[in-house]
Design a protein around this motif. Structure first.
Motif, short mmCIF file in Angstrom:
data_model
loop_
_atom_site.label_atom_id
_atom_site.label_comp_id
_atom_site.label_asym_id
_atom_site.label_seq_id
_atom_site.Cartn_x
_atom_site.Cartn_y
_atom_site.Cartn_z
N CYS A 200 0.89 -1.08 -0.06
CA CYS A 200 -0.12 -0.13 -0.18
C CYS A 200 0.94 1.24 0.04
CB CYS A 200 -1.09 -0.20 1.15
SG CYS A 200 -0.25 0.09 2.83
N SER A 201 0.33 2.31 -0.50
CA SER A 201 1.13 3.71 -0.41
C SER A 201 1.15 4.04 1.12
CB SER A 201 0.24 4.79 -1.19
OG SER A 201 -1.10 4.86 -0.49
N HIS A 202 2.12 4.68 1.24
CA HIS A 202 2.52 5.53 2.53
C HIS A 202 1.18 6.32 3.17
CE1 HIS A 202 5.52 6.16 5.66
NE2 HIS A 202 5.07 7.39 5.61
N TYR B 232 -1.43 4.97 6.73
CA TYR B 232 -1.60 5.73 7.82
C TYR B 232 -3.13 5.88 8.07
CZ TYR B 232 3.09 7.11 8.79
OH TYR B 232 4.41 7.06 9.13
N ILE B 233 -3.89 5.92 7.03
CA ILE B 233 -5.36 6.04 7.08
C ILE B 233 -5.81 4.73 7.55
CG2 ILE B 233 -7.55 5.95 5.57
CD1 ILE B 233 -6.02 7.89 3.56
N VAL B 234 -5.37 3.51 7.18
CA VAL B 234 -5.87 2.39 7.72
C VAL B 234 -5.56 2.40 9.40
CG1 VAL B 234 -5.15 -0.21 7.86
CG2 VAL B 234 -5.44 0.95 5.77
N PRO C 183 -7.85 -6.36 4.48
CA PRO C 183 -8.82 -6.02 3.77
C PRO C 183 -9.07 -4.45 3.56
CG PRO C 183 -9.32 -7.76 5.01
CD PRO C 183 -8.02 -7.18 5.55
N MET C 184 -8.94 -3.90 4.59
CA MET C 184 -9.38 -2.38 4.35
C MET C 184 -8.27 -1.74 3.53
SD MET C 184 -9.91 0.31 7.57
CE MET C 184 -11.08 -0.72 8.37
N GLU C 185 -7.08 -2.17 3.40
CA GLU C 185 -6.16 -1.31 2.76
C GLU C 185 -6.60 -1.45 1.08
OE1 GLU C 185 -2.02 -3.16 3.02
OE2 GLU C 185 -1.88 -2.06 4.91
N PHE D 20 -9.28 0.99 0.76
CA PHE D 20 -8.98 2.37 0.30
C PHE D 20 -8.10 2.47 -0.82
CE2 PHE D 20 -9.37 2.92 5.22
CZ PHE D 20 -10.40 3.80 4.93
N GLU D 21 -7.22 1.51 -1.30
CA GLU D 21 -6.47 1.65 -2.52
C GLU D 21 -7.51 1.71 -3.94
OE1 GLU D 21 -3.15 1.72 -3.29
OE2 GLU D 21 -2.74 1.85 -1.12
#
Length: 68
Positions: free
Chosen positions: A2-4, A8-10, A53-55, A58-59
């Motif tokens: 995932c992106s940086h 942080y959002i996760v 799964p949440m990543e 958000f991606e």
């Protein structure tokens, strides 16, 4: 990977879920503590598997970031 920014959002969302479920478990119903356990188990498994799964959610939903 995932992106940086997504990483942080996760973490923020997981922390918010834990805090909200603790408050609800204390004042509403002890059954909300099961949600706290679910979030904790998901964080634990993602530390070993490097998959959350949440990543993925958000991606897919992050505007302005196109995957190559």
């Amino acid at each position: 990977m995932c992106s940086h920014k997504t990483h942080y959002i996760v973490r923020r969302v997981a922390g918010l879920f834990v805090l909200v479920s603790l408050v609800l478990g204390y004042w509403v119903s002890p059954w909300f503590f099961l949600f706290t356990a679910f979030v904790g188990l998901n964080l634990l498994q993602s530390s070993f598997t490097k998959w959350c799964p949440m990543e993925g959610l958000f991606e897919k939903g992050t505007p302005g970031e196109e995957s190559a």
